[in-house]
Design a protein around this motif. Sequence first.
Motif, short mmCIF file in Angstrom:
data_model
loop_
_atom_site.label_atom_id
_atom_site.label_comp_id
_atom_site.label_asym_id
_atom_site.label_seq_id
_atom_site.Cartn_x
_atom_site.Cartn_y
_atom_site.Cartn_z
N ALA A 80 0.82 -1.22 0.00
CA ALA A 80 0.00 0.00 0.00
C ALA A 80 0.85 1.27 0.00
N CYS A 81 2.05 1.17 0.52
CA CYS A 81 2.93 2.34 0.59
C CYS A 81 3.95 2.39 -0.54
N ARG A 82 3.71 1.62 -1.59
CA ARG A 82 4.69 1.55 -2.67
C ARG A 82 4.79 2.88 -3.42
N ARG A 83 5.87 3.00 -4.17
CA ARG A 83 6.12 4.21 -4.93
C ARG A 83 4.98 4.49 -5.91
N GLY A 84 4.63 5.76 -6.01
CA GLY A 84 3.53 6.16 -6.89
C GLY A 84 2.22 6.35 -6.17
N LEU B 62 3.94 10.49 6.08
CA LEU B 62 5.22 9.92 6.49
C LEU B 62 5.57 8.64 5.72
N VAL B 63 4.55 7.91 5.26
CA VAL B 63 4.82 6.57 4.73
C VAL B 63 4.39 6.36 3.28
N ALA B 64 3.51 7.20 2.75
CA ALA B 64 3.06 7.01 1.37
C ALA B 64 4.22 7.22 0.40
N LEU C 145 -4.47 2.19 5.29
CA LEU C 145 -3.53 1.12 5.65
C LEU C 145 -4.20 0.11 6.58
N GLY C 146 -4.98 0.60 7.55
CA GLY C 146 -5.70 -0.31 8.43
C GLY C 146 -6.72 -1.14 7.67
N PHE C 147 -7.40 -0.52 6.72
CA PHE C 147 -8.36 -1.22 5.88
C PHE C 147 -7.67 -2.32 5.08
N ALA C 148 -6.55 -1.99 4.45
CA ALA C 148 -5.81 -2.97 3.65
C ALA C 148 -5.35 -4.14 4.51
N LEU C 149 -4.87 -3.84 5.70
CA LEU C 149 -4.37 -4.88 6.60
C LEU C 149 -5.49 -5.84 7.00
#
Length: 255
Positions: free
Chosen positions: A159-163, A175-177, A236-240
């Motif tokens: 979810a935090c990958r480049r782009g 901070l993480v996106a 991120l919580g949703f994806a997890l």
Amino acid sequence: MAGPLSGVPLAFSWLTVLPVRGPSDIDRTAGRRAIAAAPLTGIALGIAATFLLWGTTSIGLNPYLAGLLTVGALALGTRGMHVDGLADSVDGLGCYGPPERAREVMHSGGAGPFGVAALFIFLGLQSVSFGVLAVADSPTQWIAVLVSVAAGRVAVVFACRRGILASSPSGFGALVADSQPLWAAIVWSVPLIATSAFATDRWWLGPLVTASALVISVLCVRHCVRRFGGLNGDVLGFALELTVTLTAVGLTLGL
């Protein structure tokens, strides 16, 4: 601390209730390293969940109650952040209006009807799936629990990958996106999918389920990013939680 393990303390500080101290100054570099180490927290939580599920069923607790207890312990062990993100994200997806309106609904501070329904369905599916795995007459059942919990944290790296840009210049998402190269997510996915081959009696089913759950998570995050105008901590919580649920349910197939 420098090097590939420098993000581990912050990852555990962010993603668990363990009394681990992260760096005093948290910037995007620290955030990038913490997300890269996030699957380690999944392994630790997965081991704890496996032992809790095994222990409670061994002393005679109903397996479905044991599953519910395990899911509750996971929520407490992560400060409830992920389930809160799940509820907020589904509420945002369920509202009308532009991205600004969706983010306003997400940050309103309470769970709406869509969010409550999502919590009931997702956590209920996890609890029942863990209960089914707990009584399975197979040596693979406990590996399945570990894989399910760990898969959710690998989904965070994707979810935090480049782009994938943040929805706001401040906050957790900022901070993480856009911080993880695709290869980092793949590096974690390979051992996860390989381990999942031992999570069912059919060697091909585990990799199929785990890979499918990760792909669905990536697609759902992409939709959330379009709907909310970027990535934030709730997504991120949703994806997890989505990935944990899909993996746990999928690994019960054929039992």
